[in-house]
Write a protein that holds these residues in place. Structure first.
Motif, PDB file in Angstrom:
ATOM      1  N   VAL A   1       7.950   8.141  -3.883  1.00  0.00           N
ATOM      2  CA  VAL A   1       6.828   7.637  -3.091  1.00  0.00           C
ATOM      3  C   VAL A   1       6.363   8.698  -2.103  1.00  0.00           C
ATOM      4  O   VAL A   1       7.028   9.715  -1.883  1.00  0.00           O
ATOM      5  CB  VAL A   1       7.215   6.352  -2.315  1.00  0.00           C
ATOM      6  N   ARG A   2       5.227   8.428  -1.493  1.00  0.00           N
ATOM      7  CA  ARG A   2       4.692   9.304  -0.449  1.00  0.00           C
ATOM      8  C   ARG A   2       5.155   8.782   0.906  1.00  0.00           C
ATOM      9  O   ARG A   2       4.765   7.716   1.352  1.00  0.00           O
ATOM     10  CB  ARG A   2       3.174   9.355  -0.521  1.00  0.00           C
TER      11      ARG A   2
ATOM     12  N   GLU B   1      -0.628   8.953  -9.602  1.00  0.00           N
ATOM     13  CA  GLU B   1      -0.430   8.175  -8.385  1.00  0.00           C
ATOM     14  C   GLU B   1      -1.045   6.787  -8.523  1.00  0.00           C
ATOM     15  O   GLU B   1      -2.068   6.612  -9.182  1.00  0.00           O
ATOM     16  CB  GLU B   1      -1.066   8.888  -7.185  1.00  0.00           C
ATOM     17  N   LYS B   2      -0.406   5.813  -7.894  1.00  0.00           N
ATOM     18  CA  LYS B   2      -0.992   4.488  -7.775  1.00  0.00           C
ATOM     19  C   LYS B   2      -0.444   3.811  -6.528  1.00  0.00           C
ATOM     20  O   LYS B   2       0.569   4.246  -5.961  1.00  0.00           O
ATOM     21  CB  LYS B   2      -0.737   3.645  -9.018  1.00  0.00           C
ATOM     22  N   THR B   3      -1.106   2.756  -6.111  1.00  0.00           N
ATOM     23  CA  THR B   3      -0.700   2.038  -4.910  1.00  0.00           C
ATOM     24  C   THR B   3       0.003   0.746  -5.311  1.00  0.00           C
ATOM     25  O   THR B   3      -0.511  -0.020  -6.130  1.00  0.00           O
ATOM     26  CB  THR B   3      -1.923   1.714  -4.035  1.00  0.00           C
TER      27      THR B   3
ATOM     28  N   ASN C   1       0.818  -1.221   0.000  1.00  0.00           N
ATOM     29  CA  ASN C   1       0.000   0.000   0.000  1.00  0.00           C
ATOM     30  C   ASN C   1       0.852   1.272   0.000  1.00  0.00           C
ATOM     31  O   ASN C   1       0.540   2.251   0.690  1.00  0.00           O
ATOM     32  CB  ASN C   1      -0.964   0.004   1.202  1.00  0.00           C
TER      33      ASN C   1
ATOM     34  N   THR D   1       2.073   4.541  -1.884  1.00  0.00           N
ATOM     35  CA  THR D   1       1.653   5.443  -2.954  1.00  0.00           C
ATOM     36  C   THR D   1       2.875   5.881  -3.748  1.00  0.00           C
ATOM     37  O   THR D   1       3.818   6.459  -3.196  1.00  0.00           O
ATOM     38  CB  THR D   1       0.946   6.681  -2.387  1.00  0.00           C
ATOM     39  N   THR D   2       2.895   5.580  -5.041  1.00  0.00           N
ATOM     40  CA  THR D   2       3.998   5.991  -5.918  1.00  0.00           C
ATOM     41  C   THR D   2       3.517   7.099  -6.846  1.00  0.00           C
ATOM     42  O   THR D   2       2.332   7.163  -7.202  1.00  0.00           O
ATOM     43  CB  THR D   2       4.527   4.816  -6.744  1.00  0.00           C
TER      44      THR D   2
ATOM     45  N   ASP E   1       6.540  13.832  -0.682  1.00  0.00           N
ATOM     46  CA  ASP E   1       6.705  13.048  -1.895  1.00  0.00           C
ATOM     47  C   ASP E   1       8.141  13.183  -2.385  1.00  0.00           C
ATOM     48  O   ASP E   1       8.586  14.286  -2.724  1.00  0.00           O
ATOM     49  CB  ASP E   1       5.745  13.522  -2.986  1.00  0.00           C
TER      50      ASP E   1
END
Length: 526
Positions: free
Chosen positions: A365-366, A263-265, A253, A255-256, A405
């Protein structure tokens, strides 16, 4: 009640027969499952074009094969059906190759080498033997050709194949506890190349499934159920940036953010530099902010800029400000951020930063940067790090963020706590027990990423005694960069068990070859 007893007494033999049948059925089903567990997922069909031929391959259920808990015997323990449909409008005959793609196999251990066999039958009823019983490819992972198939010129047709797997009795050592495993898939390809490298992400997941007891992998009890390397010396060494790093684990999980800010997980591999870059302050800022003790907020910390400066990005290198200075490196003369804003880091060695080829494999990433409390458990610390509640203090004079980020950061207190197998440490990170059975402990002071709750300038660190404490951000501690690798990073070699046999990445080989082909001389760090 009496009527029921009379019924049982009169029909006792029938009831016993039914119970025996049910028990036998369950036993047979259980044995079948033990012999061959058909994986869910995988491809059910694929299509390719070779010259004037179009060829489609259909796999029964899927192309995946997962043999677990196999016991030796004379019967087929698993099989896979493949149907090839082709139309060749060319005057040429083409070849396709039925291959196995092995992600993980313990049938290749020295004492078990050559104990798994296969044969291949063709025809709609799979009655024609086209490949005699042969030793299954004895490789731990990779590709191997099982059969070469000819596609005739100017033809249309269908070919049916069945691959049978056997685990015959032999004089070789075979595990009586049924621990031998094959995790693989079947593919039909148009070339005879055997090039295949599993991603690091996939390799770690498979090792957790089948080798966690010997590799030091453990699933944590957080809501994300991450895989972590734990203990005194797990097999998690990795060569990256021409240095030795170590794998913290696989984190879910995450976040990129890509170059287009989409964004996606994802699940990603998280790594930490084995050695410290040196002792530096987290942030000192100007004396007008928090009396020079620094700001414990990563998105504006001086160390964040320093770690993420690649000599090009004005966002991180801050070459737009007057107190930057020139640094002569192999990559050329570049403005770097440092100077008056963090004079305590005036000796920061930017040449050690991740640049050039290596940075391309680091995911943006976040990062969660919320404040945490002293002596929290590893689980509570993990949850606090990811809190969405902004906590301010009366002494704050800056805007606060609880996320950042970017690419390069530091380990969390929870990373350090979960690396130890000592439960007293996991119950409270302020415990000296945290140095016990903990590969992240290195007997020196180390910064973490997390600010301390209720304070404007205190940041958590790992002490030389092993506990997690806090101090003002302007102090100096060891800096071990932490990052997430992109999900497509693949393994070229190594077992991860030591510095000498650290995992290497296939990507380096490809880049080196690319450099040679263009014939241009470049200085770069890998």
């Amino acid at each position: 009640m009496k009527t029921i007893f009379n019924f049982i007494k009169k029909n006792r033999n029938i009831i016993l027969l039914i119970i025996s049948f049910v028990f036998l059925t369950m036993l047979i089903l259980g044995m079948t499952y033990a012999y061959f567990d058909l994986k869910t997922g995988g491809e059910t069909e694929s299509t390719m074009n070779i010259g004037g031929a179009e060829i489609s391959a259909t796999y029964a259920y899927s192309n995946s094969i997962n043999i677990t808990d196999a016991l030796p015997g004379n019967d087929v323990i698993a099989y896979k059906d493949i149907t090839l449909t082709y139309k060749n409008t060319s005057s040429e005959e083409y070849k396709v190759y039925l291959k196995t793609v092995i992600d993980y196999s313990t049938f290749t251990n020295t004492e078990n080498d050559g104990v798994l066999y296969y044969d291949i039958y063709s025809g709609t009823d799979h009655s024609t033997l086209v490949q005699n019983q042969t030793i299954f490819p004895t490789i731990t992972y990779g590709k191997a050709i099982l059969k070469e198939i000819s596609i005739p010129a100017n033809s249309t047709g269908t070919l049916n194949y069945r691959i049978n797997f056997y685990f015959p009795e032999s004089d070789k050592l075979q595990n009586p506890d049924g621990q031998l495993v094959l995790n693989a898939s079947i593919s039909v390809e148009s070339d005879n190349s055997l090039k295949y490298t599993p991603t690091l992400l996939k390799k770690i997941d498979l090792m957790y499934q089948y080798e966690s007891e010997t590799n030091g992998l453990e699933k944590d009890k957080t809501k994300d159920e991450n895989l972590r390397y734990v203990g005194a010396n797990p097999k998690n060494y990795l060569k990256f940036n021409n240095e030795i790093w170590r794998i913290i684990g696989v984190f879910n999980n995450i976040t990129t953010i890509d170059e287009q800010e989409n964004e996606k997980t994802e699940s990603l591999v998280k790594i930490v530099r084995n050695d410290s870059l040196g002792d530096y302050s987290w942030d000192s800022s100007e004396s007008s902010i928090n009396n020079g003790y620094g700001v414990n907020e990563w998105s504006q910390a001086d160390l964040m800029y320093e770690l993420n400066c690649d000599g090009k990005s004005t966002k991180y290198c801050r070459d737009d400000i007057t107190n930057g200075y020139l640094s002569n490196l192999t990559s050329g003369t570049t403005y770097w951020f440092n100077g008056d804003n963090n004079s305590k880091n005036g000796t920061y060695e930017y040449r050690k930063n991740i640049r050039s080829l290596s940075i391309d494999k680091v995911a943006k990433v976040r990062w969660n940067t919320s404040r945490t409390t002293y002596n929290a458990s590893a689980l509570n610390s993990y949850n606090q790090e990811r809190s969405t509640t902004l906590i301010s203090t009366p002494s704050d004079t800056v805007t606060r963020n609880n996320k950042w980020d970017g690419k390069i950061a530091l380990m969390y207190p929870s990373d350090y706590g979960y690396a130890s197998t000592d439960q007293a440490c996991r119950s409270g990170l302020g415990s000296n027990n945290c140095k016990n059975e903990n590969w992240l402990f290195n007997r020196t002071y180390q910064w973490t990423l997390s600010p301390r709750s209720g304070n404007a300038f205190y940041v958590f660190y790992v002490s030389s005694d092993g506990f997690v404490g806090s101090r003002s951000a302007d102090g100096t501690n060891g800096v071990r960069p932490v990052l997430f690798l992109k999900s497509d990073v693949v393994i070229a070699g190594g077992t991860g068990e030591s510095i000498e046999n650290a995992y290497t990445l296939e990507w380096y080989i490809a880049k080196r070859r690319e450099r040679r082909q263009v014939g241009t001389c470049h200085a770069f760090i890998v």
